[in-house]
Every structure is written in structure tokens, then in C-alpha cells.
Design a protein around this motif. Structure first.
Motif, mmCIF file in Angstrom:
data_model
loop_
_atom_site.group_PDB
_atom_site.id
_atom_site.type_symbol
_atom_site.label_atom_id
_atom_site.label_comp_id
_atom_site.label_asym_id
_atom_site.label_seq_id
_atom_site.Cartn_x
_atom_site.Cartn_y
_atom_site.Cartn_z
ATOM 1 N N ARG A 74 0.840 -1.200 0.000
ATOM 2 C CA ARG A 74 0.000 0.000 0.000
ATOM 3 C C ARG A 74 0.879 1.256 0.000
ATOM 4 N NH1 ARG A 74 -5.462 -0.746 3.392
ATOM 5 N NH2 ARG A 74 -5.964 -2.901 2.840
ATOM 6 N N GLY A 147 -5.857 -1.336 6.857
ATOM 7 C CA GLY A 147 -5.639 0.106 6.767
ATOM 8 C C GLY A 147 -5.849 0.822 8.077
ATOM 9 N N ASP A 153 -10.414 1.011 2.152
ATOM 10 C CA ASP A 153 -9.369 2.033 2.046
ATOM 11 C C ASP A 153 -9.132 2.461 0.602
ATOM 12 O OD1 ASP A 153 -8.458 2.138 4.861
ATOM 13 O OD2 ASP A 153 -7.996 0.022 4.495
ATOM 14 N N TYR A 155 -6.538 5.288 -1.474
ATOM 15 C CA TYR A 155 -5.334 6.109 -1.315
ATOM 16 C C TYR A 155 -5.246 7.098 -2.469
ATOM 17 C CZ TYR A 155 -4.122 2.552 2.081
ATOM 18 O OH TYR A 155 -4.137 1.709 3.166
ATOM 19 N N TYR A 184 -7.842 -2.949 -1.898
ATOM 20 C CA TYR A 184 -7.803 -1.505 -1.678
ATOM 21 C C TYR A 184 -7.646 -0.838 -3.029
ATOM 22 C CZ TYR A 184 -2.724 -1.589 -2.414
ATOM 23 O OH TYR A 184 -1.476 -1.734 -2.970
#
Length: 487
Positions: A74, A147, A153, A155, A184
């Protein structure tokens, strides 16, 4: 000599996928550039590339597994993410009831303002309400607090510099399930007009609708055929952000404008799978908005779900309606005049038609032979010459098609623009004949639509078609003989 991190990561990803025999999908999944610029950007971070890496990871050696884990990291993993999306400084997050948006405080990945972060979170909430609430798809599986908590989540990162709108990554298999995973997403941090050529909020809306649906798909079957993943994700953009019309750019590459492209076509350097979102628009208009969800239920792998591959799932659903062969044939004919079929069809490209063969008293017949791949179509046209003025002239259309796995329609286009479409009843040998009016005063042209309706595959052959299979009935031979007669 040193290379940028994302270039090195692209090479590593290609090597890993090649080593395990998977497709080295390193082209951008959702490019911000015009589709004509097909090789403008190579990046490891496309949704299907990450999906392929996730699928391949259990078969990797120790070194390759370390590379895969780094690529799947991530952005908040910072330097552990070699692909260029790892935050190089502190980050914060803003959360709603179901979703958290993570963002860098400073640096290239930092959003322009906290207001933009709040807007992103609001759009995500609206997309969740639409896709999970209104359309009744299952929400993405919880990620077991990866997360920070169990919320989904997303980003923000400057992925636009590499030509990406965004991507989603399957991350962990669900307990007790082999082919469902949590995930994600990463989306661009500002969708600047200079990078994307559109209003930032419009790019934001279609991107989140598309990418969030990939996260939903991974909770059904992350192995599913790529054409189904991408065509339905592009279709759902239309249901959420109908006025943006970003997906309209892909229609000229898909089955609307290019009927000879198979329905399940997917390629790293072509865009048919995006343009084929119109297929789901067509079926939803005919059979209701729940049809796409019904197909995904047939493709579902969770619990005792059917776990059909894409075309098998589609056939299972359409058996309750008109069947896949008839639906595909009607779709091919409808795309000749999209303005009459789709709400925004007047702005769509029409299906390609072969150059019209002009028949008259000097040339009274012609034979046209074509080859058609599975789940694809061709359109042939015949026009009356100026010397066919008597209302007694007719055109005899004889079709010679493959047995059992073919269909045909004949559409008479009147001089004033009105049309009449006739079903062609093929016998067991694939033969049929039909006679229609063909005088110059009344008829502008006659269009013969030929369809290869075969959905047979030899599965598991490492292709990019349905079930990773080799179609069994490609390059099928069709012949149409058009002959003038006078009554």
C-alpha cells in the motif's frame, strides 16, 4: 545507470508473471490518454496486472514472492513500495462510516487541499450507495484492519503522471474462500485537467465508479475473465455518472462499431473490452438493471455459488430471457442504427458495414464469402441500381452458414429511411433463403447480418478469452448469394 522506481517495478512484474506463465499485463488499465496513444505509458500498476500478480503469488519462489509483496504494498508502506506510489512522508486519513481516504501531507502525492479529500470521500460514499445500495451488489470484503480498521481504504497518489486514472489491488483471500479477496484502491490525487483533459470532478466520479466496482468484483471472483471485469466496470460508469460520458471514447474500439470483434475479446494493446460496455447497456435496457448483477451471481465463487466462467454465466442468465444467440444477433442489428436503440446513441458510432454491392440489370447476382470469429458478426449490404424502377423487382438472399452455431437477419432500408428487419430461419445444415423487395424507388439498400453464435471453448489454454480458452469455432465460413428476380 539508475532507473525510476516505477520502471524497475514494471520490469520486475513482467519477469514474475512470465516466470509463472501468466500474461505480462503491464499496460495501463485506465489510461488518461487518448486510446489511440496505445503505448504511451507502461506501468505495473494496472488493476488487471495487480490481479494477475496476486493470482500468481502462491506459485512464486522466495525471491519472486518478495518482489510480489513489494509490488502489492500500500502507499502508506512508504519505501517498501517500489512502484513510485509509496508516500515519502507522513500521511493522514479522513473516514466516513464505511470508507477511509488516505493522503500524503506533503510531496508530489499530496492532494491540492483537504476540501478535495472531503469531496473524494463524498463521491466514494455516493458510489457505495449506488453500487451496493441501488444496484444491490455485495460490498467489498473487509480487509481485517489492514488500513487501520475494517473500513474500505482508498489512497490518493499522483498516478496521473504515469497515465493512470487509478487501480485496485486484491490483497488477501477471504477465510474459507479460494477465489474471493479483500482489496484496496489508489486513485489520482487531484485529476488535474492538464493531465486528464476534463473537469477534475468528472474524472473523479467515473474513476471511483469504475475502480470501486473492481473491488466489488474481487469479492465475487478475482480470477474472472478480464473482458467481464473491464466491460462491466466501464458499464457501471454510465449508471453512476451518465452525463460525463468518458466511456464513450471506447465505443469505436468495441463491438458497437467493430462487430467482427468477439464479445469476450481482451488484449493488452487494444480497447475492445472497454467499448463492449454497450453490450451490458443493451441487455439492461431490454431485461432490467439487475441483469449484470445476475451474471455476477452466476460467476460468484463464495459459498455454494455456481462459479461459472464469464460466457457460461452470461448464457445461464440469458436462458431465462431470449438466449445468448438471439440476444447477440439482435444486438448486432441494433448497432447499425444506435440512435434508435440507446438513449445517447445519436452520438455513438454505428456498426461497420461492408461496401454495398450494387445490383442491376447489368449485374444480376453476386456471392460474398466472409469468415467470422466466435461471438462476432459481419454486415453485408446490397443496393439496387438506378435501372431497377419497377415495383416487381425482388432480391433473393441465400445464406450458407455453419450448422447450429450461426444466425442471420435481413434488414430492408426504405428510401425514406424506414426499416424492416426479417429473421432468417436457418435449417439444420445452416442454409436459408429469403426474398425481399428491391426496386430503386422504394428501397435504398438491403443489409444482411451474419453472426457466429458459438460459445464453445477448450478452456484453460492460457489465452485472454473466456475461461482462458481457445475458441473452437473461430474463422467460420459464411456465404451470401444475392440474386435479382422479377415477379
Amino acid at each position: 545507470m539508475s532507473f525510476p522506481a516505477h520502471v524497475a517495478a514494471a520490469c520486475l512484474l513482467a519477469c514474475v508473471l512470465t516466470a509463472v506463465g501468466g500474461p505480462a499485463v503491464v499496460r495501463a488499465d485506465d489510461q488518461a490518454h487518448d486510446p489511440d496513444q496505445r503505448h504511451a505509458t507502461d506501468t505495473p500498476y494496472s488493476t488487471l496486472a495487480m490481479r494477475d500478480l496476486f493470482v500468481a503469488r502462491p506459485r512464486l519462489g522466495m525471491l519472486e514472492s518478495l518482489v510480489a509483496n513489494a509490488l502489492l504494498a500500500r502507499p502508506t508502506d512508504g519505501e517498501q513500495d517500489p512502484g513510485g506510489d509509496g508516500y515519502r512522508g507522513p500521511s493522514q486519513k479522513r473516514c466516513g462510516k464505511r470508507i477511509c481516504v488516505h493522503y500524503a501531507v506533503r510531496g508530489a502525492d499530496a492532494p491540492p487541499s483537504r476540501r478535495w479529500v472531503r469531496r473524494t470521500l463524498r463521491v466514494l460514499g455516493s458510489v457505495w450507495d449506488h453500487e451496493v445500495g441501488d444496484l444491490r451488489f455485495r460490498p467489498p470484503p473487509a480487509d481485517r484492519r489492514r488500513g487501520g480498521d475494517s473500513r474500505f481504504d482508498v489512497y490518493l497518489a499522483d498516478v496521473g503522471r504515469r497515465g493512470l486514472f487509478g487501480y485496485c489491488t486484491p490483497e488477501r483471500r477471504l477465510r474459507g474462500e479460494r477465489f474471493a479477496a479483500s482489496s484496496y484502491c489508489v486513485v489520482d490525487d487531484d485529476f488535474a485537467r492538464r493531465q486528464f483533459g476534463a473537469r477534475p470532478v468528472d474524472s473523479l466520479r467515473v474513476t471511483i465508479a469504475h475502480e470501486f466496482f473492481h473491488a466489488i468484483q474481487f469479492g465475487y471472483d478475482f480470477r474472472e475473465d478480464p473482458w467481464l471485469l473491464e466491460s462491466t466496470a466501464t458499464w457501471i460508469e454510465e449508471t453512476f455518472a451518465d452525463r460525463v460520458d468518458d466511456n464513450r471514447r471506447y465505443l469505436r474500439f468495441g463491438t458497437v462499431h467493430r462487430p467482427a470483434v468477439p464479445l469476450d475479446d481482451f488484449s493488452n494493446d487494444r480497447y475492445a473490452h472497454y467499448g463492449t460496455w454497450a453490450w451490458w447497456e443493451y441487455l439492461s435496457d431490454r431485461h432490467g438493471g439487475g441483469l449484470v448483477r445476475a451474471v455476477w451471481r452466476q460467476a460468484d465463487t463464495v459459498g455454494d455459488a455456481p462459479d461459472h466462467y464469464s460466457v457460461d454465466a452470461l448464457e445461464a442468465v440469458l436462458q431465462r430471457h431470449e438466449g445468448l444467440p438471439r440476444a447477440l444477433t439482435s444486438y448486432a442489428v441494433a448497432n447499425l442504427w444506435p440512435a434508435d436503440t440507446y438513449p445517447e446513441g445519436s452520438r455513438w458510432p454505428a456498426a461497420r458495414v461492408g461496401r454495398a454491392v450494387r445490383l442491376g440489370q447489368a449485374q444480376r447476382s453476386d456471392a460474398v464469402r466472409v469468415r467470422i470469429d466466435h461471438l462476432a458478426a459481419r454486415h453485408l449490404a446490397f443496393a439496387p441500381a438506378g435501372d431497377l424502377r419497377s415495383h416487381r423487382w425482388r432480391l433473393r438472399v441465400t445464406v450458407d452458414a455453419p450448422r447450429r452455431r450461426a444466425a442471420a437477419r435481413v434488414t430492408v432500408v426504405r428510401s425514406g429511411g424506414r426499416r424492416a428487419t426479417h429473421a432468417v430461419r436457418l435449417d439444420r445444415r445452416g442454409d436459408a433463403a429469403l426474398t425481399v423487395r428491391f426496386d430503386r424507388r422504394a428501397v435504398a439498400r438491403v443489409v444482411v447480418t451474419l453472426v457466429n453464435t458459438s460459445s464453445r471453448y477448450r478452456c484453460g489454454r492460457r489465452t485472454m478469452f473466456a475461461c482462458r480458452g481457445v475458441p473452437r469455432d473461430d474463422d467460420a465460413r459464411f456465404q451470401v448469394i444475392a440474386r435479382l428476380i422479377r415477379r
